[in-house]
Scaffold this motif. Structure first.
Motif, PDB file in Angstrom:
ATOM      1  N   PRO A  44     -14.859  28.052 -16.051  1.00 32.36           N
ATOM      2  CA  PRO A  44     -13.399  28.004 -15.940  1.00 32.36           C
ATOM      3  C   PRO A  44     -12.775  29.388 -16.103  1.00 32.36           C
ATOM      4  CG  PRO A  44     -14.099  27.207 -18.083  1.00 32.36           C
ATOM      5  CD  PRO A  44     -15.352  27.442 -17.297  1.00 32.36           C
ATOM      6  N   ALA A  45     -11.591  29.566 -15.508  1.00 35.36           N
ATOM      7  CA  ALA A  45     -10.879  30.836 -15.652  1.00 35.36           C
ATOM      8  C   ALA A  45     -10.541  31.085 -17.116  1.00 35.36           C
ATOM      9  CB  ALA A  45      -9.616  30.813 -14.798  1.00 35.36           C
ATOM     10  N   ASN A  46     -10.188  30.012 -17.826  1.00 34.59           N
ATOM     11  CA  ASN A  46      -9.969  30.093 -19.279  1.00 34.59           C
ATOM     12  C   ASN A  46     -11.239  29.581 -19.948  1.00 34.59           C
ATOM     13  OD1 ASN A  46      -9.292  29.726 -21.965  1.00 34.59           O
ATOM     14  ND2 ASN A  46      -7.241  28.921 -21.527  1.00 34.59           N
ATOM     15  N   PRO A  47     -12.009  30.408 -20.625  1.00 33.26           N
ATOM     16  CA  PRO A  47     -13.298  29.995 -21.210  1.00 33.26           C
ATOM     17  C   PRO A  47     -13.218  28.782 -22.123  1.00 33.26           C
ATOM     18  CG  PRO A  47     -13.017  32.382 -21.344  1.00 33.26           C
ATOM     19  CD  PRO A  47     -11.706  31.817 -20.881  1.00 33.26           C
ATOM     20  N   LYS A  48     -12.006  28.485 -22.647  1.00 35.50           N
ATOM     21  CA  LYS A  48     -11.870  27.331 -23.534  1.00 35.50           C
ATOM     22  C   LYS A  48     -11.878  26.002 -22.762  1.00 35.50           C
ATOM     23  CE  LYS A  48      -9.152  29.818 -27.025  1.00 35.50           C
ATOM     24  NZ  LYS A  48      -7.846  29.861 -27.753  1.00 35.50           N
ATOM     25  N   ASN A  49     -11.558  26.073 -21.449  1.00 33.18           N
ATOM     26  CA  ASN A  49     -11.399  24.835 -20.671  1.00 33.18           C
ATOM     27  C   ASN A  49     -12.698  24.434 -19.965  1.00 33.18           C
ATOM     28  OD1 ASN A  49      -8.696  24.747 -21.386  1.00 33.18           O
ATOM     29  ND2 ASN A  49      -8.019  25.813 -19.544  1.00 33.18           N
ATOM     30  N   THR A  50     -13.782  24.331 -20.698  1.00 35.17           N
ATOM     31  CA  THR A  50     -15.032  23.885 -20.083  1.00 35.17           C
ATOM     32  C   THR A  50     -14.914  22.417 -19.681  1.00 35.17           C
ATOM     33  OG1 THR A  50     -15.991  23.182 -22.177  1.00 35.17           O
ATOM     34  CG2 THR A  50     -16.342  25.487 -21.534  1.00 35.17           C
ATOM     35  N   LEU A  51     -15.750  21.994 -18.740  1.00 37.77           N
ATOM     36  CA  LEU A  51     -15.696  20.598 -18.287  1.00 37.77           C
ATOM     37  C   LEU A  51     -16.055  19.633 -19.403  1.00 37.77           C
ATOM     38  CD1 LEU A  51     -17.195  20.722 -14.669  1.00 37.77           C
ATOM     39  CD2 LEU A  51     -14.831  20.913 -15.414  1.00 37.77           C
ATOM     40  N   ILE A  52     -16.880  20.083 -20.344  1.00 40.48           N
ATOM     41  CA  ILE A  52     -17.246  19.230 -21.486  1.00 40.48           C
ATOM     42  C   ILE A  52     -16.001  18.898 -22.310  1.00 40.48           C
ATOM     43  CG2 ILE A  52     -18.611  19.080 -23.609  1.00 40.48           C
ATOM     44  CD1 ILE A  52     -20.335  19.013 -21.154  1.00 40.48           C
ATOM     45  N   ASN A  53     -15.086  19.883 -22.412  1.00 40.39           N
ATOM     46  CA  ASN A  53     -13.897  19.704 -23.247  1.00 40.39           C
ATOM     47  C   ASN A  53     -12.668  19.268 -22.446  1.00 40.39           C
ATOM     48  OD1 ASN A  53     -15.357  20.651 -25.489  1.00 40.39           O
ATOM     49  ND2 ASN A  53     -14.905  22.791 -24.957  1.00 40.39           N
ATOM     50  N   GLN A  54     -12.787  19.259 -21.138  1.00 40.16           N
ATOM     51  CA  GLN A  54     -11.603  19.005 -20.309  1.00 40.16           C
ATOM     52  C   GLN A  54     -11.086  17.586 -20.476  1.00 40.16           C
ATOM     53  OE1 GLN A  54     -12.041  20.095 -16.165  1.00 40.16           O
ATOM     54  NE2 GLN A  54     -10.409  18.717 -15.499  1.00 40.16           N
ATOM     55  N   PRO A  74      -9.542  14.154 -19.325  1.00 40.43           N
ATOM     56  CA  PRO A  74      -9.662  13.443 -18.045  1.00 40.43           C
ATOM     57  C   PRO A  74      -8.348  13.434 -17.283  1.00 40.43           C
ATOM     58  CG  PRO A  74      -9.687  11.903 -19.895  1.00 40.43           C
ATOM     59  CD  PRO A  74      -9.762  13.272 -20.475  1.00 40.43           C
ATOM     60  N   TYR A  75      -8.454  13.296 -15.941  1.00 37.12           N
ATOM     61  CA  TYR A  75      -7.309  13.217 -15.022  1.00 37.12           C
ATOM     62  C   TYR A  75      -6.514  14.516 -14.983  1.00 37.12           C
ATOM     63  CZ  TYR A  75      -8.522   8.510 -16.541  1.00 37.12           C
ATOM     64  OH  TYR A  75      -9.212   7.393 -16.929  1.00 37.12           O
ATOM     65  N   THR A  76      -7.144  15.630 -15.337  1.00 35.21           N
ATOM     66  CA  THR A  76      -6.499  16.935 -15.217  1.00 35.21           C
ATOM     67  C   THR A  76      -7.358  17.823 -14.327  1.00 35.21           C
ATOM     68  OG1 THR A  76      -7.621  17.806 -17.175  1.00 35.21           O
ATOM     69  CG2 THR A  76      -5.464  16.778 -17.510  1.00 35.21           C
ATOM     70  N   LEU A  77      -6.758  18.884 -13.796  1.00 28.24           N
ATOM     71  CA  LEU A  77      -7.462  19.831 -12.940  1.00 28.24           C
ATOM     72  C   LEU A  77      -7.679  21.135 -13.688  1.00 28.24           C
ATOM     73  CD1 LEU A  77      -5.592  19.352  -9.536  1.00 28.24           C
ATOM     74  CD2 LEU A  77      -7.935  18.670 -10.046  1.00 28.24           C
ATOM     75  N   THR A  78      -8.848  21.712 -13.510  1.00 28.40           N
ATOM     76  CA  THR A  78      -9.154  23.004 -14.113  1.00 28.40           C
ATOM     77  C   THR A  78      -9.598  23.966 -13.015  1.00 28.40           C
ATOM     78  OG1 THR A  78      -9.816  22.014 -16.213  1.00 28.40           O
ATOM     79  CG2 THR A  78     -10.625  24.226 -15.756  1.00 28.40           C
ATOM     80  N   PHE A  79      -9.017  25.174 -13.022  1.00 30.44           N
ATOM     81  CA  PHE A  79      -9.394  26.191 -12.037  1.00 30.44           C
ATOM     82  C   PHE A  79     -10.563  27.009 -12.574  1.00 30.44           C
ATOM     83  CE2 PHE A  79      -8.970  30.638 -10.618  1.00 30.44           C
ATOM     84  CZ  PHE A  79      -9.202  30.450  -9.263  1.00 30.44           C
ATOM     85  N   GLY A  80     -11.523  27.307 -11.687  1.00 22.59           N
ATOM     86  CA  GLY A  80     -12.657  28.119 -12.095  1.00 22.59           C
ATOM     87  C   GLY A  80     -13.507  28.509 -10.902  1.00 22.59           C
ATOM     88  N   ARG A  81     -14.746  28.939 -11.181  1.00 20.75           N
ATOM     89  CA  ARG A  81     -15.648  29.379 -10.123  1.00 20.75           C
ATOM     90  C   ARG A  81     -16.994  28.664 -10.257  1.00 20.75           C
ATOM     91  NH1 ARG A  81     -12.887  33.918 -11.869  1.00 20.75           N
ATOM     92  NH2 ARG A  81     -11.672  34.986 -10.233  1.00 20.75           N
ATOM     93  N   ILE A  82     -17.634  28.450  -9.109  1.00 22.54           N
ATOM     94  CA  ILE A  82     -18.996  27.933  -9.079  1.00 22.54           C
ATOM     95  C   ILE A  82     -19.931  29.123  -8.898  1.00 22.54           C
ATOM     96  CG2 ILE A  82     -20.666  26.546  -7.773  1.00 22.54           C
ATOM     97  CD1 ILE A  82     -18.786  24.791  -9.280  1.00 22.54           C
ATOM     98  N   TYR A  83     -20.944  29.183  -9.765  1.00 22.50           N
ATOM     99  CA  TYR A  83     -21.892  30.292  -9.738  1.00 22.50           C
ATOM    100  C   TYR A  83     -23.289  29.801  -9.384  1.00 22.50           C
ATOM    101  CZ  TYR A  83     -18.730  33.687 -11.967  1.00 22.50           C
ATOM    102  OH  TYR A  83     -17.703  34.544 -12.245  1.00 22.50           O
ATOM    103  N   ASP A  84     -24.003  30.645  -8.631  1.00 20.22           N
ATOM    104  CA  ASP A  84     -25.455  30.520  -8.469  1.00 20.22           C
ATOM    105  C   ASP A  84     -26.053  31.709  -9.194  1.00 20.22           C
ATOM    106  OD1 ASP A  84     -28.056  30.149  -7.756  1.00 20.22           O
ATOM    107  OD2 ASP A  84     -27.780  30.624  -5.636  1.00 20.22           O
ATOM    108  N   LYS A  85     -26.452  31.476 -10.425  1.00 19.56           N
ATOM    109  CA  LYS A  85     -26.857  32.558 -11.329  1.00 19.56           C
ATOM    110  C   LYS A  85     -25.676  33.505 -11.527  1.00 19.56           C
ATOM    111  CE  LYS A  85     -31.688  32.051 -10.015  1.00 19.56           C
ATOM    112  NZ  LYS A  85     -32.861  32.656  -9.350  1.00 19.56           N
ATOM    113  N   ASP A  86     -25.741  34.760 -11.022  1.00 17.57           N
ATOM    114  CA  ASP A  86     -24.630  35.698 -11.206  1.00 17.57           C
ATOM    115  C   ASP A  86     -23.738  35.794  -9.968  1.00 17.57           C
ATOM    116  OD1 ASP A  86     -25.511  36.347 -13.758  1.00 17.57           O
ATOM    117  OD2 ASP A  86     -26.889  37.878 -13.004  1.00 17.57           O
ATOM    118  N   GLU A  87     -24.070  35.073  -8.916  1.00 15.91           N
ATOM    119  CA  GLU A  87     -23.318  35.155  -7.667  1.00 15.91           C
ATOM    120  C   GLU A  87     -22.221  34.092  -7.629  1.00 15.91           C
ATOM    121  OE1 GLU A  87     -23.971  34.712  -2.820  1.00 15.91           O
ATOM    122  OE2 GLU A  87     -25.651  34.410  -4.196  1.00 15.91           O
TER     123      GLU A  87
END
Length: 467
Positions: free
Chosen positions: A39-49, A51-64
């Motif tokens: 997630p863009a905000n490190p506190k908003n991990t999917l584990i802690n998110q 429900p029924y809300t949207l979180t902006f972030g990036r999908i990584y393949d290792k460091d890419e």
């Protein structure tokens, strides 16, 4: 049917759009997505998110970085499937979508089968089978009426109607079976007059549902309209005008169309299924003869018949074909279309009208068209809508559109009619109980309470992947 415990994933959107959605469902859905999503905000991990809300972030393949995405989380049982679920909204690039799916597979997911999300929703009690089948009908709906019917069924309108009937039958079934336990004492717990009244009411409701299938089938698949006439009368040109695309080959060569060509279009919210048929004429060509035989089959199956007549040969074509066409269409709407009418004078057209008036057509309308130029097509479309005579579908009207439901209702109807006959003939309670149980069984089959695994597999295999 056991629920597969694998966590599944699939692309849920069609290719070519600006955005794409990937659905993940299963016990480990949130954990697997969490491994790939930062997630863009490190506190908003999917584990802690939440429900029924949207979180902006990036999908990584290792460091890419693969893509910037929006992630939504749903906790069991409050999701479409009743399982933990995650939906990732990314850019619609085929590469990006496939890459994210591959990462999910590498981290413990497997690809979803067609209809597996809806199948899991059914197996987890989120919807009954008739509602699940309505999902496929809703996706395939192409008109206002078919959309409305599918929505009513998906919201449980059909199921509620059937459940009401089942509960009433169960009450009487239990009383009759209680009588069997006291058969030696010759007592009646079930009032036969009340049971007769109930059986009559249920028979009426099931009959109405069964009869609604003919309307439902037309709403779902379109009003079948056969285009018939002699070769080179302009049937294929007219079909292309109605469909607004070059669907049929148009040629001056007689006998170009040798088989039925079908396609649908929506006119004023109603779906029509047009069937261009082989031109009717005397021929020694075996293939063309088979096509002409099929023309008469399609004519008899159609709800509406368009007889396309070449204006330059109108009198001859009317004389040659009227004795073949009239017996088949006398109980259905017939539109006589005088095509190429722009090539004739007013007097010539009036003589054609006089010829038509001398023939005893039933339910027939007479229209002048010029299919090549598109003249008269709007008037034809308006007449088609009038001729279809489809009932107005209210938001909560229950209409049967599914062939499986129709077959189950026919069996339920036969069972309740045996109950009516048994009550009239005063047969013993054990025979009545058997017929009532059969009626309940067939009604339950529609909702999926007694459906076999084979039937379930056959239903869901026809769904699209991602649903």
């Amino acid at each position: 049917m056991m629920i597969d415990q694998h966590t599944i994933c699939a692309i849920a959107t069609a290719q070519g759009g600006a955005l794409g959605i990937i659905r993940i469902s299963g016990a480990n859905a949130i954990d697997i997505a969490h491994k790939l999503f930062k997630p863009a905000n490190p506190k908003n991990t999917l584990i802690n998110q939440r429900p029924y809300t949207l979180t902006f972030g990036r999908i990584y393949d290792k460091d890419e970085v693969i893509d910037e995405v929006l992630a939504s989380v749903f906790h069991a049982p409050h999701s479409y499937t009743g399982e933990n679920s995650v939906e990732l909204t990314c850019h619609g690039s085929t590469y990006i979508l496939q890459k994210i799916v591959q990462l999910l597979l590498d981290n413990g997911c497997r690809l979803a089968n067609p209809g597996e999300y809806t199948q899991r929703a059914f197996l987890n009690g989120k919807m009954d089978l008739s509602q699940a089948e309505a999902v496929a009908d809703l996706i395939a709906s192409s008109s206002r009426a078919s959309h409305r019917v599918a929505m009513t069924q998906m919201r449980g309108g059909f199921s509620k109607e059937l459940h009401k009937l089942q509960q009433q039958l169960l009450e009487f079934s239990s009383l009759i079976e209680l009588e069997l336990d006291f058969s030696e004492e010759d007592v009646e717990f079930a009032d036969r007059k009340q049971l007769t009244s109930l059986a009559d009411k249920i028979e009426q409701v099931i009959s109405q549902l069964t009869h609604s299938f003919s309307v439902g089938n037309v709403l779902k698949n379109g009003v079948p309209v056969a285009l018939v006439g002699e070769t080179n009368a302009g049937k294929s040109t007219l079909l292309n005008q109605l469909l607004k695309e070059e669907k049929a080959i148009v040629s001056d060569i007689h006998g170009t169309t040798r088989d039925a060509i079908e396609d649908t279009t929506v006119i004023e919210g109603q779906t029509f299924r047009f069937i261009d048929t082989a031109g009717i004429r005397e021929t020694t060509d075996q293939i063309e003869t088979l096509g002409i035989e099929r023309t008469f089959e399609k004519m008899s199956q159609a709800e509406i018949v368009l007889w396309v007549i070449d204006a330059t040969q109108a009198v001859e074509q009317i004389e040659q074909l009227s004795h073949q066409i009239i017996p088949i269409v006398e109980n259905k709407p017939l539109l006589l279309l005088i095509n190429k009418s722009d090539l004739l004078s007013k007097n010539e057209l009036e003589s054609i009208q006089d010829k038509l008036n001398s023939i005893p057509f039933k339910n027939a309308q007479f229209l002048l068209i010029a299919a090549k130029e598109g003249a008269g097509i709007n008037e034809l479309e308006q007449q088609l809508v009038k001729s279809a005579q489809l009932p107005q579908i209210a938001q909560n009207d229950v209409i049967v559109t599914n062939a499986r439901h129709y077959e189950a209702l026919k069996l339920a109807l036969a069972s309740i009619q045996r109950v009516q006959q048994g009550l009239e003939n005063q047969i013993s309670g054990d025979f009545l109980a058997q017929d009532i149980r059969e009626c309940i069984y067939h009604l339950s089959d529609i909702a999926g309470e007694v459906t076999t695994d084979m039937v379930l597999q056959n239903i869901f295999k026809n769904f699209c992947i991602g649903k």
